[in-house]
Design a protein around this motif. Structure first.
Motif, PDB file in Angstrom:
ATOM      1  N   ALA A 174      23.402   9.602  34.595  1.00 35.37           N
ATOM      2  CA  ALA A 174      22.875   8.648  35.582  1.00 35.37           C
ATOM      3  C   ALA A 174      21.551   8.085  35.087  1.00 35.37           C
ATOM      4  CB  ALA A 174      22.691   9.345  36.928  1.00 35.37           C
ATOM      5  N   GLU A 175      21.410   6.777  35.151  1.00 34.78           N
ATOM      6  CA  GLU A 175      20.197   6.126  34.665  1.00 34.78           C
ATOM      7  C   GLU A 175      18.973   6.563  35.474  1.00 34.78           C
ATOM      8  OE1 GLU A 175      22.923   4.578  35.686  1.00 34.78           O
ATOM      9  OE2 GLU A 175      23.840   4.020  33.762  1.00 34.78           O
ATOM     10  N   GLU A 176      17.830   6.546  34.821  1.00 33.40           N
ATOM     11  CA  GLU A 176      16.560   6.847  35.489  1.00 33.40           C
ATOM     12  C   GLU A 176      15.777   5.557  35.699  1.00 33.40           C
ATOM     13  OE1 GLU A 176      14.458   9.798  33.242  1.00 33.40           O
ATOM     14  OE2 GLU A 176      16.035  11.303  33.451  1.00 33.40           O
ATOM     15  N   LYS A 177      14.773   5.627  36.556  1.00 33.75           N
ATOM     16  CA  LYS A 177      13.845   4.519  36.762  1.00 33.75           C
ATOM     17  C   LYS A 177      12.451   4.990  36.379  1.00 33.75           C
ATOM     18  CE  LYS A 177      16.110   1.852  40.441  1.00 33.75           C
ATOM     19  NZ  LYS A 177      16.007   1.399  41.859  1.00 33.75           N
ATOM     20  N   ASN A 178      11.863   4.331  35.392  1.00 33.15           N
ATOM     21  CA  ASN A 178      10.523   4.704  34.939  1.00 33.15           C
ATOM     22  C   ASN A 178      10.452   6.179  34.573  1.00 33.15           C
ATOM     23  OD1 ASN A 178       9.499   2.060  35.393  1.00 33.15           O
ATOM     24  ND2 ASN A 178       9.319   2.529  37.581  1.00 33.15           N
ATOM     25  N   ASP A 228      16.695   9.072  39.538  1.00 31.14           N
ATOM     26  CA  ASP A 228      17.055   8.087  40.553  1.00 31.14           C
ATOM     27  C   ASP A 228      18.214   8.668  41.368  1.00 31.14           C
ATOM     28  OD1 ASP A 228      18.052   5.975  42.045  1.00 31.14           O
ATOM     29  OD2 ASP A 228      17.784   4.487  40.448  1.00 31.14           O
ATOM     30  N   VAL A 229      17.935   9.070  42.585  1.00 34.21           N
ATOM     31  CA  VAL A 229      18.942   9.702  43.433  1.00 34.21           C
ATOM     32  C   VAL A 229      20.143   8.790  43.643  1.00 34.21           C
ATOM     33  CG1 VAL A 229      19.425  10.505  45.780  1.00 34.21           C
ATOM     34  CG2 VAL A 229      17.375  11.298  44.580  1.00 34.21           C
ATOM     35  N   ALA A 241      21.279   6.465  41.720  1.00 42.40           N
ATOM     36  CA  ALA A 241      22.057   6.360  40.483  1.00 42.40           C
ATOM     37  C   ALA A 241      22.946   7.591  40.296  1.00 42.40           C
ATOM     38  CB  ALA A 241      21.128   6.195  39.284  1.00 42.40           C
ATOM     39  N   ILE A 242      22.423   8.767  40.636  1.00 42.17           N
ATOM     40  CA  ILE A 242      23.236   9.984  40.549  1.00 42.17           C
ATOM     41  C   ILE A 242      24.405   9.910  41.519  1.00 42.17           C
ATOM     42  CG2 ILE A 242      23.277  12.466  41.028  1.00 42.17           C
ATOM     43  CD1 ILE A 242      20.495  12.673  39.877  1.00 42.17           C
ATOM     44  N   LEU A 243      24.121   9.555  42.764  1.00 40.49           N
ATOM     45  CA  LEU A 243      25.179   9.500  43.781  1.00 40.49           C
ATOM     46  C   LEU A 243      26.256   8.477  43.407  1.00 40.49           C
ATOM     47  CD1 LEU A 243      23.061   9.791  47.049  1.00 40.49           C
ATOM     48  CD2 LEU A 243      24.507  11.554  46.006  1.00 40.49           C
ATOM     49  N   ALA A 244      25.854   7.402  42.741  1.00 40.32           N
ATOM     50  CA  ALA A 244      26.817   6.375  42.337  1.00 40.32           C
ATOM     51  C   ALA A 244      27.761   6.880  41.248  1.00 40.32           C
ATOM     52  CB  ALA A 244      26.080   5.127  41.850  1.00 40.32           C
ATOM     53  N   LYS A 245      27.350   7.919  40.531  1.00 35.63           N
ATOM     54  CA  LYS A 245      28.175   8.480  39.454  1.00 35.63           C
ATOM     55  C   LYS A 245      29.127   9.572  39.941  1.00 35.63           C
ATOM     56  CE  LYS A 245      26.385   6.171  35.950  1.00 35.63           C
ATOM     57  NZ  LYS A 245      27.192   5.312  35.052  1.00 35.63           N
ATOM     58  N   VAL A 246      28.971   9.991  41.176  1.00 31.97           N
ATOM     59  CA  VAL A 246      29.810  11.067  41.708  1.00 31.97           C
ATOM     60  C   VAL A 246      31.203  10.535  42.055  1.00 31.97           C
ATOM     61  CG1 VAL A 246      30.090  12.727  43.600  1.00 31.97           C
ATOM     62  CG2 VAL A 246      27.839  12.373  42.560  1.00 31.97           C
ATOM     63  N   THR A 247      32.227  11.228  41.550  1.00 33.47           N
ATOM     64  CA  THR A 247      33.616  10.857  41.832  1.00 33.47           C
ATOM     65  C   THR A 247      34.359  12.083  42.364  1.00 33.47           C
ATOM     66  OG1 THR A 247      34.534  11.473  39.674  1.00 33.47           O
ATOM     67  CG2 THR A 247      33.483   9.305  39.835  1.00 33.47           C
ATOM     68  N   ARG A 254      17.922  14.269  50.244  1.00 33.65           N
ATOM     69  CA  ARG A 254      18.788  13.086  50.345  1.00 33.65           C
ATOM     70  C   ARG A 254      19.913  13.153  49.320  1.00 33.65           C
ATOM     71  NH1 ARG A 254      19.116   7.645  48.697  1.00 33.65           N
ATOM     72  NH2 ARG A 254      17.342   7.756  47.263  1.00 33.65           N
ATOM     73  N   LEU A 255      19.589  13.635  48.135  1.00 30.92           N
ATOM     74  CA  LEU A 255      20.618  13.823  47.113  1.00 30.92           C
ATOM     75  C   LEU A 255      21.682  14.802  47.602  1.00 30.92           C
ATOM     76  CD1 LEU A 255      21.874  13.636  44.281  1.00 30.92           C
ATOM     77  CD2 LEU A 255      20.164  15.316  43.510  1.00 30.92           C
ATOM     78  N   HIS A 256      21.231  15.930  48.122  1.00 28.73           N
ATOM     79  CA  HIS A 256      22.170  16.942  48.605  1.00 28.73           C
ATOM     80  C   HIS A 256      23.038  16.394  49.741  1.00 28.73           C
ATOM     81  CE1 HIS A 256      23.174  20.420  51.301  1.00 28.73           C
ATOM     82  NE2 HIS A 256      23.776  20.765  50.181  1.00 28.73           N
ATOM     83  N   ALA A 257      22.424  15.678  50.642  1.00 23.34           N
ATOM     84  CA  ALA A 257      23.163  15.137  51.792  1.00 23.34           C
ATOM     85  C   ALA A 257      24.238  14.151  51.361  1.00 23.34           C
ATOM     86  CB  ALA A 257      22.195  14.464  52.762  1.00 23.34           C
ATOM     87  N   GLY A 258      24.029  13.499  50.211  1.00 26.62           N
ATOM     88  CA  GLY A 258      24.987  12.509  49.736  1.00 26.62           C
ATOM     89  C   GLY A 258      26.113  13.075  48.896  1.00 26.62           C
TER      90      GLY A 258
END
Length: 369
Positions: free
Chosen positions: A132-136, A140-141, A143-149, A175-179
Motif C-alpha cells: 500500500a502506498e504511503e503519503k510523505n 496511509d490507512v 491506501a491499506i484498506l483499498a488493498k484489502v480483498t 480506524r484501520l482496524h474498524a475497516g
C-alpha cells in the motif's frame, strides 16, 4: 514426466530477497561507530548483564513456555501472561503469525516502506505480498484498506515505522482496524514504542485487549539493548496464542536470554535514561542536519532518515562512502525503495557530533584524507 535432478524449493521461496543487516565494518579506519542497526548507545541494563553473567544452568533445557519472562512482562504492562508468547526476537513471532494464517492464494498487506521481514514472512508462507502506498513516508490507512480483498489474511502495521521513523496516531490505528474484515489479522509491530513521546500515540495494547483479530509484537533488541540475545514477545487473543504455540518450537528461547529479559523489564530507571538520551539527541541531530540543507523526515523512534539529492557526488551512495571513510556506518535503505536516503541511528554524544561534522564536510565538498 521430467524429474528434477535436485530438490526444488516450493513456489515463492526463491522470490524472497534475503534480509541483509546493516553493515558493521569500514576498511582502513581505526575506530568504527556503528549507527546502522538501531542499537541503543546506552547498552543493556547492568542488571541484565549480571543476570547473564551469573546464569549457571547451561546443561538444562530452558523453560519451554518462558513462564517467568511472560509473568514479568505481564506485571509491567498489566497483561495476562497466558495471552503472551515469547520468541527469539519479534522477527520469529512475525513469521509464526504469518505461517498460522497465510497460505497459497492468500494475501498480506503492508505499507510501501514497511519492514522487510513482512514481505519475507508472507512469501515464505506461500502467500502474496501486497504493498500500500504511503503519503510523505507515512502509513496511509485509506491506501491499506483499498488493498484489502477477500484473499487478505493479514495486515502489518509498523508503528513507528522502520526505516522512516514516522507514526500514525492511535485514532488512525483504530480506524484501520474498524475497516478490516473480522477474519483479517492486524499485526501492530511496536518495536520502537518505548521511544515515542507523542500524546496521540499508543502501542496498541488497548486494541489487543478488546478485539479478536489484533496482535501486538514488541522487542528487547532496541531500548533494552539485548539484540544479541534475541528476545521478542507478542500479546494476542487467546485463540491466536493457542494457534501460534502449536507451531512454535519447543525451546525457542534460551535461559540466559530469559533471565536477562526479566532483569531488563524490571529496570525502569535504565529505560528512562535511554528515553531521555534519545529524545535529546534525536532533536539535536534533526536540527543540526537540517541546518546543513539536508532534508530529514521527522522521526519519533531512535533513528532518522536523511535524504540526499540525486546529483553526482552528492547522492546517498556518495554520502555513505564518505561517512564510511570516517568510520561512521549508516544504513543504506535501497531495499526499502529509498535509494536516495540513509538511516541514522541515534548514537552516543561522540558519535552524533562526529556524524554532523562529517556531513558538514560532505555537503561542503571536502575529501577524506
Amino acid at each position: 514426466m521430467s524429474m528434477s535432478v535436485r530438490p526444488e524449493p516450493r513456489p515463492g521461496v526463491m522470490q524472497i530477497d534475503a534480509y541483509v543487516p546493516g553493515k558493521s565494518k569500514a576498511a582502513g579506519v581505526s575506530k568504527v561507530y556503528k549507527l546502522s542497526s538501531n542499537e541503543t548507545p546506552l547498552g543493556p541494563s547492568p542488571k541484565a548483564i549480571e543476570a547473564v553473567r551469573t546464569f549457571d544452568q547451561l546443561e538444562l533445557y530452558p523453560d519451554g513456555s518462558a513462564t517467568r519472562l511472560r509473568e514479568a512482562i505481564g506485571a509491567k504492562y498489566g497483561l495476562d501472561p497466558a495471552r503472551i508468547v515469547c520468541g527469539a526476537g519479534s522477527d520469529e513471532l512475525l513469521s509464526y503469525i504469518t505461517n498460522v494464517y497465510v497460505g497459497p492464494g492468500d494475501e498480506g498487506v503492508f505499507s510501501e516502506h514497511g519492514f522487510l521481514v513482512y514481505r519475507i514472512a508472507i512469501l515464505a508462507a506461500g502467500g502474496t505480498p501486497v504493498v500500500a502506498e504511503e503519503k510523505n513516508y507515512r502509513t496511509d490507512v485509506d491506501a491499506i484498506l483499498a488493498k484489502v480483498t477477500d484473499r487478505t489474511k493479514i495486515v502489518f502495521l509498523a508503528n513507528p515505522n522502520n526505516p522512516t521513523g514516522t507514526y500514525i496516531p492511535f485514532d488512525e490505528v483504530k480506524r484501520l482496524h474498524a475497516g478490516l474484515p473480522s477474519h483479517v489479522v492486524l499485526v501492530l509491530d511496536a518495536a520502537y514504542a518505548e521511544y515515542v513521546r507523542r500524546n496521540d500515540y499508543e502501542s496498541g495494547l488497548e486494541l489487543v485487549a478488546t478485539a479478536e483479530n489484533v496482535v501486538m509484537t514488541r522487542t528487547f533488541s532496541k531500548i533494552y539493548g539485548l539484540a544479541n540475545l534475541r528476545i521478542g514477545w507478542m500479546v494476542a487473543p487467546a485463540h491466536i496464542v493457542d494457534a501460534v504455540n502449536r507451531i512454535r518450537g519447543p525451546f525457542n528461547m534460551n535461559g540466559p536470554a530469559m533471565a536477562a529479559g526479566i532483569a531488563a523489564v524490571q529496570d525502569e530507571t535504565h529505560v528512562a535514561k535511554a528515553v531521555e538520551h534519545n529524545a535529546q539527541w534525536l532533536e539535536w541531530l534533526t536540527r543540526e542536519i537540517e541546518a546543513l540543507g539536508l532534508k530529514v523526515t521527522p522521526s519519533v523512534a531512535n533513528f532518522l532518515m536523511i535524504h540526499f539529492p540525486d546529483e553526482p557526488g552528492r547522492t546517498a551512495k556518495d554520502a555513505d562512502a564518505f561517512l564510511s571513510g570516517r568510520g561512521l556506518i549508516l544504513r543504506r535503505i535501497d531495499a526499502y525503495g529509498l535509494p536516495q536516503a540513509l538511516r541514522l541511528t541515534v548514537g552516543s554524544e561522540e558519535a552524533n557530533r562526529l556524524v554532523v561534522e562529517a556531513l558538514r564536510d560532505f555537503v561542503n565538498g571536502a575529501k577524506n584524507a
